[in-house]
Each structure stands twice: as C-alpha cells, then as structure tokens.
Design a protein around this motif. Sequence first.
Motif, short mmCIF file in Angstrom:
data_model
loop_
_atom_site.label_atom_id
_atom_site.label_comp_id
_atom_site.label_asym_id
_atom_site.label_seq_id
_atom_site.Cartn_x
_atom_site.Cartn_y
_atom_site.Cartn_z
N UNK A 1 -4.57 -38.87 10.10
CA UNK A 1 -4.86 -37.66 9.33
C UNK A 1 -5.41 -38.09 7.98
N UNK B 1 -8.19 -36.47 5.64
CA UNK B 1 -9.23 -35.51 5.30
C UNK B 1 -10.31 -36.10 4.38
N UNK B 2 -9.93 -37.11 3.57
CA UNK B 2 -10.93 -37.75 2.70
C UNK B 2 -12.08 -38.31 3.52
N UNK B 3 -11.75 -38.99 4.62
CA UNK B 3 -12.78 -39.58 5.49
C UNK B 3 -13.13 -38.67 6.67
N UNK B 4 -12.49 -37.51 6.74
CA UNK B 4 -12.64 -36.61 7.88
C UNK B 4 -12.35 -37.32 9.19
N UNK C 1 -8.02 -28.23 10.97
CA UNK C 1 -9.22 -28.96 10.55
C UNK C 1 -9.95 -29.62 11.72
#
Lengths: 150, 195
Positions: free
Chosen positions: A96, A98-101, A124
């Motif tokens: 998990x 989100x910075x790097x998706x 997401x």
Amino acid sequence: MISIIFSRTILVFSLYLFFCFSALADTTFIGTVKTVQGKVTIQENTIEFDAKLNDKIYEGYVIETEKNGNIGLVFIDGTQLSIGPSSQVIINRYLFSPKEKSYAFDVMLNNGSAIYTSGKLGALSPESIKVQTPEATIGVRGTKFLVEVD
Amino acid sequence: MELFLIISVVFVVLLNIPTTTKVTLLPDEKENSQITVFNESGTQVVDKPGDAVAVASQSARPTAPKAVDLEKITLQHASLFAIQPQKSETFLLYFENNGADLLSESKLLIDKIIATANDRSSPIINIIGHSDAAGSSEYNLALSLKRATAVANLLQSENIKDVEYRIDSYGENDPLVKSGKEIEPKNRRVEVEIW
C-alpha cells in the motif's frame, strides 16, 4: 548559491523529520493485531509464536487459529480481516504505497472462515485485491464479505 | 525409515481432503458493493448483500448467487463476527494555502481527536497529509508531509496511553475532491484516522 542553501535547508529538515520519527522507521509492517481470542499462532519461515494484541503483521505471515481461536487484523490502509476458528490464512502479498501508486492485497484462506472489509486500498485500487481459497479467487469493489472453506 | 514414509503419505492424503468455498456478500454502509468469484471454470458476480455463491472445486463453476439467511449465518459464526475490530474514526483537518498552518476551525478538532484516542485501548493513529494538485507533485508530497508532521507534533505533546503513530503523505494522489491543477482548499488536508 541561494539554491544550495535552500537544498541544504531541505536536507536538514528531512533529516530532522527522520530522527523525530525514527521510532516509526519500521516501515515494512503491513498491519496489526487489533483483537484476539483463544489460541492463534503466527508462523514466519521457521519461527512460530502465539499472536498477541498489537503484534505487527508482515508479508508472508501464516496465521492459524485453533478451535477456540479468533483474530481481527487491521492493515495500514484500513482493510480489516477477521479470521474465525480452525482457519489458516497466508498473507501472500501486501503493498500500500499511494505515493508510488503501487498496491497489492493477496491473501489465501486455505481452511476455515474469514470476514474481509475493504479499506483505502479497496477505494484506490480494487483491481489489486485478491482473496484466494483452494477453489476460487474473490475480487472486490468497496465490499464486506464472509468466506468459508470447509 | 519405512514408518516415516507411511506417515508422509497419510499427511498428504489429509491435506487433500476436498473443501468447498462459500462466499457471502455482507451488508455494509458502502454503496455499490460488489464481488466477483472466479476460478478456472467460470466467473460469478455478486452485487446483492445477503447473496452467496458456492464453489466445489477449481473444475466447477461458481453457483449462481442465492439469498441466504444472514441472521442464521451470524449466529453460526458468532465468534468471528464478534472479533471484528471496531471501525476507525476519521477527522479531517484543513490548512492555509501553501503552508502547514491549521485553519482555526480545524484547531478546535484537536481536543476531540485526543479524547477519541483516549477512549480506545492501544490506539493506532494514522496521520496522512494531502495537498491539492497546484504546483509540482514533489513539492506537494513534501508539503503534505510537513502538514502531517505539524499535526503529529500537536498530538504527541499529549501523552496518549500505548499509542502508535504512523505518519505518511500522499501528496496530490488521493484527492477528496477531484480537481485539475488548480488550488482546491478541500484537498489541502490532513486525515487523522484512529483505530
């Protein structure tokens, strides 16, 4: 010159942040044991121990509950996985970031019962979620479900 | 040696006891809940809470969704339903443009956050910084970390018992309101999630 000073300031500030929260440097854990009842063991490679409240969960853990055992896990994105008695769950993959998706959620219920409740990961990147059993794979979208293997 | 061999065979046979998978979509406050149950033989979509499908093996198609008695299932799995962790509580704090200064109405929420954390045993507090999409994404990531850190410093000065903090920043990648590259005050936020 100004830009050098500026980048040094940023560097010093980043180091400051790092040391402020060095207690949080353990970034590889993916969740915690939020509830536990009866006998539940966790195996990782050759190590085996009894699960306790607030234990950290890592990728690769194999969680086994006995006849009287139940456990509730909360992953760092807020996904919940509760596991019922006489069950075995393998946490194959969890990512998990989100910075790097980058996202992954892959758990295997070999036996027993579990309730999955989605968290941020489900919102997401639902396509990254896989709950497997010996007979089938479950894909999700913003969901709560019960899975039984017996 | 021979004895060992026999035992291994028995073990393998035990592992091969065939199982059946049953998946039930449970009611939840989220809308449009949906799962797909699939294997080598077929796919089944379940989109009605209370419906279940069964799968006998990899070579059998998942059965068509069928309504089940949820009350009965809850009783049957009473200890599993009871062990489910308490839901998290989320607070959103908003900031001045381009900085890590809390808006005054958000400052008022800090006491409520502390009280909520104190109500839980060994709470986990996730502090996640977000930004709008104006400016470069690197800048926004750094800015949202600065915001999360500012909130963390405020909370850490209160001695909440057995608390664990996780501080993270998502930058512009998880907007509350979808917007282009423009300034969007609703996305300039720190999310405080208490478990």
